[in-house]
Design a protein around this motif. Structure first.
Motif, PDB file in Angstrom:
ATOM      1  N   PHE A  73       0.818  -1.220   0.000  1.00 26.36           N
ATOM      2  CA  PHE A  73       0.000   0.000   0.000  1.00 26.36           C
ATOM      3  C   PHE A  73       0.852   1.270   0.000  1.00 26.36           C
ATOM      4  N   ALA A  74       1.854   1.329   0.881  1.00 21.85           N
ATOM      5  CA  ALA A  74       2.645   2.555   1.006  1.00 21.85           C
ATOM      6  C   ALA A  74       3.410   2.863  -0.283  1.00 21.85           C
ATOM      7  N   THR A  75       4.020   1.834  -0.882  1.00 20.95           N
ATOM      8  CA  THR A  75       4.767   2.052  -2.119  1.00 20.95           C
ATOM      9  C   THR A  75       3.824   2.391  -3.267  1.00 20.95           C
ATOM     10  N   ALA A  76       2.628   1.813  -3.263  1.00 18.48           N
ATOM     11  CA  ALA A  76       1.643   2.137  -4.296  1.00 18.48           C
ATOM     12  C   ALA A  76       1.286   3.614  -4.253  1.00 18.48           C
ATOM     13  N   GLU A  77       1.121   4.139  -3.051  1.00 21.53           N
ATOM     14  CA  GLU A  77       0.820   5.574  -2.929  1.00 21.53           C
ATOM     15  C   GLU A  77       1.941   6.420  -3.516  1.00 21.53           C
ATOM     16  N   ASP A  78       3.180   6.058  -3.223  1.00 18.28           N
ATOM     17  CA  ASP A  78       4.317   6.819  -3.756  1.00 18.28           C
ATOM     18  C   ASP A  78       4.347   6.758  -5.278  1.00 18.28           C
ATOM     19  N   ALA A  79       4.090   5.575  -5.834  1.00 17.38           N
ATOM     20  CA  ALA A  79       4.128   5.415  -7.290  1.00 17.38           C
ATOM     21  C   ALA A  79       3.034   6.233  -7.965  1.00 17.38           C
ATOM     22  N   VAL A  80       1.865   6.288  -7.352  1.00 19.07           N
ATOM     23  CA  VAL A  80       0.770   7.076  -7.925  1.00 19.07           C
ATOM     24  C   VAL A  80       1.095   8.561  -7.870  1.00 19.07           C
ATOM     25  N   GLN A  81       1.728   8.995  -6.789  1.00 19.26           N
ATOM     26  CA  GLN A  81       2.128  10.398  -6.710  1.00 19.26           C
ATOM     27  C   GLN A  81       3.112  10.744  -7.825  1.00 19.26           C
ATOM     28  N   GLU A  82       4.045   9.832  -8.113  1.00 15.37           N
ATOM     29  CA  GLU A  82       5.000  10.064  -9.197  1.00 15.37           C
ATOM     30  C   GLU A  82       4.290  10.099 -10.547  1.00 15.37           C
ATOM     31  N   ALA A  83       3.295   9.220 -10.723  1.00 15.88           N
ATOM     32  CA  ALA A  83       2.532   9.210 -11.975  1.00 15.88           C
ATOM     33  C   ALA A  83       1.745  10.509 -12.148  1.00 15.88           C
ATOM     34  N   LEU A  84       1.213  11.018 -11.055  1.00 18.25           N
ATOM     35  CA  LEU A  84       0.482  12.281 -11.122  1.00 18.25           C
ATOM     36  C   LEU A  84       1.409  13.438 -11.510  1.00 18.25           C
ATOM     37  N   LEU A  85       2.646  13.406 -10.999  1.00 15.38           N
ATOM     38  CA  LEU A  85       3.623  14.429 -11.398  1.00 15.38           C
ATOM     39  C   LEU A  85       3.935  14.325 -12.888  1.00 15.38           C
ATOM     40  N   ASP A  86       4.048  13.087 -13.388  1.00 10.42           N
ATOM     41  CA  ASP A  86       4.257  12.901 -14.827  1.00 10.42           C
ATOM     42  C   ASP A  86       3.080  13.462 -15.625  1.00 10.42           C
ATOM     43  N   ALA A  87       1.863  13.244 -15.107  1.00 15.36           N
ATOM     44  CA  ALA A  87       0.676  13.742 -15.799  1.00 15.36           C
ATOM     45  C   ALA A  87       0.666  15.266 -15.855  1.00 15.36           C
ATOM     46  N   VAL A  88       1.041  15.898 -14.750  1.00 17.60           N
ATOM     47  CA  VAL A  88       1.092  17.364 -14.709  1.00 17.60           C
ATOM     48  C   VAL A  88       2.067  17.896 -15.750  1.00 17.60           C
ATOM     49  N   ALA A  89       3.168  17.176 -15.949  1.00 18.54           N
ATOM     50  CA  ALA A  89       4.179  17.622 -16.911  1.00 18.54           C
ATOM     51  C   ALA A  89       3.784  17.314 -18.355  1.00 18.54           C
ATOM     52  N   GLN A  90       3.150  16.157 -18.589  1.00 18.69           N
ATOM     53  CA  GLN A  90       2.922  15.694 -19.963  1.00 18.69           C
ATOM     54  C   GLN A  90       1.567  16.107 -20.536  1.00 18.69           C
ATOM     55  N   TRP A  91       0.497  16.039 -19.742  1.00 21.14           N
ATOM     56  CA  TRP A  91      -0.837  16.254 -20.296  1.00 21.14           C
ATOM     57  C   TRP A  91      -1.033  17.645 -20.903  1.00 21.14           C
ATOM     58  N   PRO A  92      -0.515  18.723 -20.267  1.00 21.35           N
ATOM     59  CA  PRO A  92      -0.697  20.036 -20.902  1.00 21.35           C
ATOM     60  C   PRO A  92      -0.033  20.130 -22.269  1.00 21.35           C
ATOM     61  N   VAL A  93       1.008  19.328 -22.498  1.00 21.50           N
ATOM     62  CA  VAL A  93       1.745  19.373 -23.772  1.00 21.50           C
ATOM     63  C   VAL A  93       1.162  18.375 -24.773  1.00 21.50           C
ATOM     64  N   GLU A  94       0.933  17.135 -24.314  1.00 20.68           N
ATOM     65  CA  GLU A  94       0.516  16.058 -25.211  1.00 20.68           C
ATOM     66  C   GLU A  94      -0.999  15.864 -25.254  1.00 20.68           C
ATOM     67  N   GLY A  95      -1.725  16.508 -24.348  1.00 23.59           N
ATOM     68  CA  GLY A  95      -3.170  16.326 -24.288  1.00 23.59           C
ATOM     69  C   GLY A  95      -3.560  15.259 -23.287  1.00 23.59           C
ATOM     70  N   VAL A  96      -4.774  15.361 -22.759  1.00 24.63           N
ATOM     71  CA  VAL A  96      -5.277  14.385 -21.789  1.00 24.63           C
ATOM     72  C   VAL A  96      -5.615  13.092 -22.523  1.00 24.63           C
ATOM     73  N   PRO A  97      -5.128  11.942 -22.053  1.00 30.37           N
ATOM     74  CA  PRO A  97      -5.428  10.672 -22.740  1.00 30.37           C
ATOM     75  C   PRO A  97      -6.905  10.323 -22.663  1.00 30.37           C
ATOM     76  N   GLY A  98      -7.322   9.430 -23.552  1.00 29.03           N
ATOM     77  CA  GLY A  98      -8.734   9.037 -23.584  1.00 29.03           C
ATOM     78  C   GLY A  98      -9.185   8.355 -22.317  1.00 29.03           C
ATOM     79  N   ASN A  99      -8.276   7.623 -21.675  1.00 28.91           N
ATOM     80  CA  ASN A  99      -8.593   6.933 -20.421  1.00 28.91           C
ATOM     81  C   ASN A  99      -7.578   7.384 -19.366  1.00 28.91           C
ATOM     82  N   PRO A 100      -7.832   8.543 -18.725  1.00 29.50           N
ATOM     83  CA  PRO A 100      -6.834   9.082 -17.782  1.00 29.50           C
ATOM     84  C   PRO A 100      -6.475   8.114 -16.674  1.00 29.50           C
TER      85      PRO A 100
END
Length: 412
Positions: free
Chosen positions: A15-42
């Motif tokens: 559980f604890a590591t899963a939370e950390d990984a999701v936080q990292e994925a959210l940071l990737d989304a903040v960086a990529q989505w404004p440039v590449e667009g929001v994916p069809g299945n966020p």
């Protein structure tokens, strides 16, 4: 994203590591989505990226002991190797309720379980949770960190608890849902008065618990309370987003279907026997919602119900609401006297809601000058921008009225 955390916890069992990984994925989304667009299945995208992060972590850990090729060949699929990250069915499965019950594990104290769940399921910040518990932010951060470690050390499987386990966790689960809804209905900080998506998620999860436990009257009471309170949402703000007090709301905008469902739920729950705090709060909300006008509100009955609730739960916010109800039922001075006793208690010392209530009652009593001062103090202590602006405006209007009357003896 509690749904994404749930998917990863189910796959990897951490559980604890899963939370950390999701936080990292959210940071990737903040960086990529404004440039590449929001994916069809966020959500699927987040699961895919976070799963890659988790897989990398697992492989790095395994490489300390064995070569990566041998570990990949021998690792059991349930915990060490993730299923295909593009499995849409797995990504769309909602594990939020399972995560909710996991966080409310009996290995944790109720306070720690609730704090952890608010962070992991509700998505509240540590500062928001600290405000809900009336404790310093640093204290709450330590509490959440320790709770994560206890969950990890317990080795509890990621699954819904058995019926006997569920009963021990239910009180914490309901308290978490209640606090998540409250933060969504009246945001404690930031530019918006309401966080609609948070309130809706709390209602959705409470419906799920109600479907799971249809005979539990407190679950029904909590769902009724949420529906009856959320029914007023369309009338709670003006066109500029400023708060509209309950007495000034256009009741024609209230959600009649939600009111009817909430009233039916609480009526059936109250007829079942012993009454709990969520049922009492729902009964109070129903009295507000069933009144055709603010003037027709049954304040004596609301005051009596708050008295029962106060004896049931040693909560200073309940005492604050009871003091306001006393003022509405028996006059402003009665309520002000109760607020004085509550302030001496110390638990709400300096809290903006205490100053807001006192300002309102002083205004009712005709003491505008004192009311202005209290509104200003309340405005300086709230972290909600719409609430601060509302309190500041109210103080300015009262001050202008006071000045106008003082300068014009004939009141023209």
């Amino acid at each position: 994203m509690p749904q994404v955390v749930g998917v990863l916890t189910r796959r990897f069992g951490d559980f604890a590591t899963a939370e950390d990984a999701v936080q990292e994925a959210l940071l990737d989304a903040v960086a990529q989505w404004p440039v590449e667009g929001v994916p069809g299945n966020p959500r699927g995208w987040l699961v895919h990226v976070a799963s890659r992060r988790m897989t990398e972590r697992v492989r790095n850990e395994q490489a300390r002991r064995l070569r990566e090729e041998r570990v990949a060949a021998q690792a059991p699929p349930d915990r060490r190797t993730a299923p295909a990250a593009d499995d849409e069915r797995a990504a769309d499965r909602d594990d939020t309720l399972t995560t909710l019950f996991l966080c409310c594990h009996p290995a944790l104290t109720p306070a720690s379980a609730i704090a952890l769940t608010l962070r992991s399921v509700g998505g509240l910040t540590t500062a928001e949770i600290a405000r809900a518990f009336l404790v310093p932010e640093a204290t709450m951060a330590q509490r959440i960190s320790r709770a994560k470690q206890r969950i990890k050390a317990s080795g509890v499987p990621f699954r819904m608890p058995l019926p006997e386990e569920r009963a021990r966790r239910l009180a914490s689960v309901l308290h978490v849902l209640y606090l998540i809804f409250n933060e969504g209905y009246a945001s404690s900080a930031g530019p918006d008065l309401q966080r609609v998506e948070l309130a809706r998620e709390a209602i959705r999860l409470t419906r799920t618990v109600h479907d799971l436990l249809p005979e539990d009257r407190e679950v029904a009471g909590l769902l009724a309370l949420m529906l009856l309170t959320d029914a007023r949402r369309p009338a709670r703000t003006g066109p500029d987003g400023a708060p509209t007090p309950l007495a000034e709301q256009d009741r024609g905008l209230w959600d009649g279907a939600a009111v009817a469902e909430g009233v039916a739920l609480v009526t059936a729950a109250l007829a079942g026997g012993a009454v709990g705090p969520y049922q009492l709060q729902a009964a109070i909300a129903a009295l507000h919602d069933e009144a055709a006008t603010a003037e027709e509100t049954d304040w004596p009955q609301i005051f009596a119900l708050y008295g029962l609730l106060e004896r049931m739960s040693d909560n200073p916010m309940v005492s604050l609401n009871r003091a306001v109800a006393a003022a509405m039922a028996h006059g402003a001075r009665a309520g002000l006297g109760m607020l004085g006793a509550l302030e001496a208690d110390g638990r709400l010392a300096g809290h903006h809601r205490l100053h807001t209530a006192r300002a309102h009652l002083l205004e009712m009593a005709g003491d505008r000058h004192a009311a202005v001062e209290e509104y200003r103090v309340a405005a300086s202590r709230t972290t909600s921008i719409p609430e601060r602006d509302h309190l500041t405006t109210r103080a300015a209007r009262l001050a202008a009225m006071d000045t106008g009357e003082a300068g014009d003896p004939e009141g023209s």
